[in-house]
Scaffold this active site. Structure first.
Site, short mmCIF file in Angstrom:
data_model
loop_
_atom_site.label_atom_id
_atom_site.label_comp_id
_atom_site.label_asym_id
_atom_site.label_seq_id
_atom_site.Cartn_x
_atom_site.Cartn_y
_atom_site.Cartn_z
N GLY A 129 0.91 -1.06 0.17
CA GLY A 129 -0.22 -0.02 0.46
C GLY A 129 0.92 1.26 0.13
O GLY A 129 2.21 1.08 -0.08
N CYS A 146 4.92 -6.47 1.86
CA CYS A 146 5.46 -4.38 1.73
C CYS A 146 4.37 -3.86 2.98
O CYS A 146 4.96 -4.49 3.81
CB CYS A 146 5.62 -3.64 0.15
SG CYS A 146 5.89 -2.69 0.03
N TYR A 147 4.08 -3.35 2.46
CA TYR A 147 3.03 -2.09 3.27
C TYR A 147 2.50 -3.60 4.27
O TYR A 147 2.71 -3.26 5.51
CB TYR A 147 1.81 -1.45 2.97
CG TYR A 147 1.36 -1.10 3.90
CD1 TYR A 147 2.06 0.36 5.11
CD2 TYR A 147 0.01 -0.98 4.11
CE1 TYR A 147 0.92 1.39 5.36
CE2 TYR A 147 -0.69 -0.38 5.32
CZ TYR A 147 -0.01 0.94 5.95
OH TYR A 147 -1.53 1.22 6.71
N HIS A 188 8.77 -7.45 -3.52
CA HIS A 188 7.02 -7.52 -4.35
C HIS A 188 7.46 -8.91 -4.90
O HIS A 188 7.82 -9.13 -6.30
CB HIS A 188 6.62 -6.85 -5.37
CG HIS A 188 6.18 -5.81 -4.61
ND1 HIS A 188 5.36 -5.83 -3.97
CD2 HIS A 188 7.12 -4.47 -3.59
CE1 HIS A 188 4.94 -3.88 -3.37
NE2 HIS A 188 5.91 -3.70 -3.20
N GLU A 201 4.44 -10.70 -6.44
CA GLU A 201 3.46 -11.05 -7.66
C GLU A 201 4.28 -10.30 -8.98
O GLU A 201 4.17 -10.28 -9.45
CB GLU A 201 2.62 -10.17 -6.69
CG GLU A 201 2.65 -8.67 -6.65
CD GLU A 201 2.59 -7.58 -5.36
OE1 GLU A 201 4.04 -8.48 -4.79
OE2 GLU A 201 2.83 -6.63 -5.31
N SER A 249 -22.86 -10.21 -27.03
CA SER A 249 -21.70 -8.76 -27.89
C SER A 249 -21.69 -9.55 -29.14
O SER A 249 -21.40 -8.84 -30.45
CB SER A 249 -20.65 -8.17 -27.53
OG SER A 249 -20.01 -9.17 -26.69
N GLY A 250 -21.15 -11.27 -28.54
CA GLY A 250 -19.71 -11.40 -29.99
C GLY A 250 -18.32 -12.12 -29.33
O GLY A 250 -17.53 -12.44 -30.15
N GLY A 251 -18.21 -11.05 -28.01
CA GLY A 251 -17.20 -11.03 -27.86
C GLY A 251 -17.08 -12.50 -27.01
O GLY A 251 -17.76 -12.87 -27.02
N VAL A 252 -15.61 -12.83 -26.82
CA VAL A 252 -15.52 -14.30 -25.49
C VAL A 252 -15.75 -14.02 -24.21
O VAL A 252 -16.81 -15.30 -23.63
CB VAL A 252 -14.25 -14.24 -25.22
CG1 VAL A 252 -13.48 -13.43 -25.13
CG2 VAL A 252 -13.55 -15.68 -25.00
N ASP A 253 -16.43 -12.99 -23.66
CA ASP A 253 -16.71 -12.48 -22.32
C ASP A 253 -18.36 -12.97 -22.47
O ASP A 253 -18.62 -14.10 -21.45
CB ASP A 253 -16.40 -11.29 -21.58
CG ASP A 253 -14.77 -11.00 -21.81
OD1 ASP A 253 -13.97 -11.60 -22.61
OD2 ASP A 253 -15.06 -9.66 -22.00
N SER A 254 -18.69 -12.03 -23.21
CA SER A 254 -20.38 -12.68 -23.43
C SER A 254 -20.72 -13.72 -24.08
O SER A 254 -22.00 -14.72 -23.40
CB SER A 254 -21.21 -12.21 -23.80
OG SER A 254 -21.50 -11.81 -25.35
N SER A 255 -19.81 -14.26 -24.47
CA SER A 255 -20.07 -16.31 -25.62
C SER A 255 -19.99 -16.76 -23.64
O SER A 255 -20.33 -17.94 -24.22
CB SER A 255 -19.26 -15.92 -26.52
OG SER A 255 -19.31 -14.91 -27.59
N LYS A 296 -9.94 -12.71 -17.50
CA LYS A 296 -9.64 -12.79 -19.54
C LYS A 296 -8.59 -14.20 -19.79
O LYS A 296 -9.67 -15.00 -20.84
CB LYS A 296 -9.45 -11.30 -20.17
CG LYS A 296 -9.28 -11.63 -21.35
CD LYS A 296 -10.54 -11.05 -21.83
CE LYS A 296 -10.66 -10.85 -23.50
NZ LYS A 296 -11.95 -10.37 -23.37
#
Ligand code: XMP
Length: 508
Positions: A53, A80-81, A167, A169, A221-227, A364
């Site tokens: 942080g 870290c913090y 860090h 990550e 929408s035709g995108g990968v997420d909504s499909s 994603k």
């Protein structure tokens, strides 16, 4: 499923910690730093990570922690913090030594206790801190140090508490993922069970629990997420799902036809195609403010879905392909709002439909794995993201029919050339932007005063950060000369060479 909670103390990249944990096949979620301890306990996490942080533990407005967290008997890793707060709360000392460390730093491991098991005794790590722990709390051993941080890592295997100043990550800490693995599979005793198949099984069960036997609509929408969201819901409730594809007039050239084609070839779900171009464009007339555009589009989408749902025997649920990154970027309580994603911050307050968002905790790349597992064809799995508000947020200033036509043609050329160069899949996104300025040019001995088009192409892992893509000069030349020659109203092409942060991927 084993879960590790990441308490978010406001570090820029707290969500990266959750990503790294998930890459180790353990489910992880970012939660507010002050989530009540009994709520944390009720979630039954196998481990807790305290993020970094920006604050100092001595600042007036320093984010603090309920000491009861350390009494739960759950392993804790402070980064870290998070480490400084752990030391400060448990009786150690944190000091502003005047020796800050930023960037790559040599870390010397003094003793293998848990975090550095089987890792090199000297390694590079990435630091970003001003305050340092100068004395570890009782029962902690100091297991690693750097030139400026004598207590770079502290561990208490008996209490299963660990602190690390650097860090793990970030990719600049080469053994960072190993450190996280050592925490997860050592003291936390996690099982690597978070797999694509388990994500699907969990989502299907959750969707069934949420919607029961009700009718549901899905904004496709035709995108990968909504499909992917649609396929998950279809797997859960079958014929009670109807998909709705809204053409808001802000799509790319030939996009509506392509989406309908792809959908009808690969799905057996009823699809309603709503032609809503006029109602969106008339509401956007004269609007130039980016957030206002986003709010208008978000609201109009919902109104269309509500109308269609009412027609479908009163469906009460709306499926959206919202991803974790959309949620984070739209502003959580501890993270600033960057922009209102149309499906999160852009939603009207008085909407009737209840949301079903099976990907809300998914990044994603995870969504793409789920999509592939569910049998979505490659060309849909690997389609570059296209934002819900469409070309409206790539046209700076007012969205008009004429400006949409210019952008559509230019973007079509760019897409063709990027695919021809074999770079489509390597790029997270590649598209054109139309700014609200014009400049002077000369064409066929005549003066022109026309728009420039800006090429935006980025590489990214999850859209939270991005770098501008180093496109080959030949490709840039082909795009530029074709756009200027083939698109009326354009006399100049420029290249956006900004990374995210400090820019964002889209211009609005
Ligand atoms: P930015 O511009 O914030 O975008 O760097 C990050 C990613 O999100 C996409 N994006 C959206 N997607 N609705 C969406 O469905 C939205 O309102 C929206 N705004 C941005 C953007 O294309 C990029 O992939």
């Amino acid at each position: 499923m084993d879960t590790v909670l990441v308490l978010d103390f406001g570090a820029q990249y707290s969500q990266l910690i959750a990503r790294r944990v998930r890459e180790c096949r353990v489910y992880s979620e970012l939660v507010p730093y002050d989530m009540p301890v009994d709520e944390i306990a009720a979630r039954g996490p196998k481990g807790i990570i305290l993020s970094g942080g920006p604050a100092s533990v001595y600042a007036d407005d320093a984010l603090s922690i309920d000491p009861a967290l350390f009494e739960l008997g759950i392993p804790v890793l402070g980064i870290c913090y998070g480490m400084q707060l752990m030391a400060h709360t448990l009786g150690g000392t944190v000091t502003r030594t005047g020796k800050s460390e930023f960037g790559k730093t040599r870390l010397k491991i003094n003793k293998e206790v848990a975090l550095f098991n089987d890792l090199p005794a000297e390694q590079t790590c990435w630091m970003s801190h001003r305050d340092s722990v100068t004395a570890a709390p009782e029962s902690f051993e100091v297991t690693a140090s750097t030139a400026s941080s004598p207590v770079a890592v502290m561990e208490s295997p008996a209490r299963r508490m660990f602190g690390i100043q650097c860090h793990p990550e970030v990719v600049h800490t080469p053994y960072g993922t190993d450190v996280i693995k050592n925490f997860l599979f050592g003291p936390c005793h996690c099982q690597p069970e978070w797999t694509t198949v388990s994500i699907i099984e969990d989502s299907v069960a959750q969707i069934r629990g949420q919607v029961g036997g009700e009718k549901v609509v899905c904004g496709l929408s035709g995108g990968v997420d909504s499909s992917t969201a649609a396929l998950l819901v279809y797997r859960a409730i079958g014929k009670n799902l109807t998909c709705i594809f809204v053409d808001h007039g802000l799509l790319r050239k030939n996009e509506a036809e392509q989406v309908i084609d792809a959908f009808e070839n690969h799905f057996h779900v009823p699809l309603v195609h709503v032609q809503a171009q006029e109602r969106f464009l008339s509401r956007l007339a004269g609007v130039t403010d980016p957030e206002q555009k986003r709010k208008i589009i978000g609201e109009e989408f919902i109104r269309v879905f509500e109308e269609e749902a009412a027609r479908l025997e009163g469906a009460r649920f709306l499926v959206q392909g919202t991803l974790y990154s959309d949620v984070i970027e739209s502003g959580t309580r501890d993270a600033a709002r960057i922009k209102s994603h149309h499906n999160v911050g852009g939603l009207p307050v008085d909407m009737d439909l209840k949301l079903v968002e099976p990907l809300r905790h998914i990044f994603k790349d995870e969504a793409r794995s789920v999509a592939a597992e569910l049998g979505l064809p490659d060309q849909m799995v690997w389609r570059q993201p296209f934002p819900g508000p469409g070309l409206a947020i790539r046209i700076i200033g007012e969205v008009t029919g004429e400006r949409l036509d210019i952008l559509r043609e230019a973007d079509y050329i760019l897409q063709e050339e990027v695919r021809r160069a074999g770079l489509y899949r390597e790029l997270w996104q590649s598209f054109c932007v139309l700014p609200a300025i014009r400049s002077v040019g000369v064409m066929g001995d005549e003066r022109t005063y026309a728009y420039p088009v800006i090429i935006r192409a980025v590489t990214s892992e999850d859209a939270m950060t991005a770098d501008w893509a180093r496109l080959p000069y030949d490709l840039l030349e082909a795009i530029s000369s074709r756009i200027i020659n083939e698109v009326p109203g354009v006399n100049r092409v420029a290249l956006d060479i900004s990374s995210k942060p400090p820019s964002t991927i889209e211009w609005e």
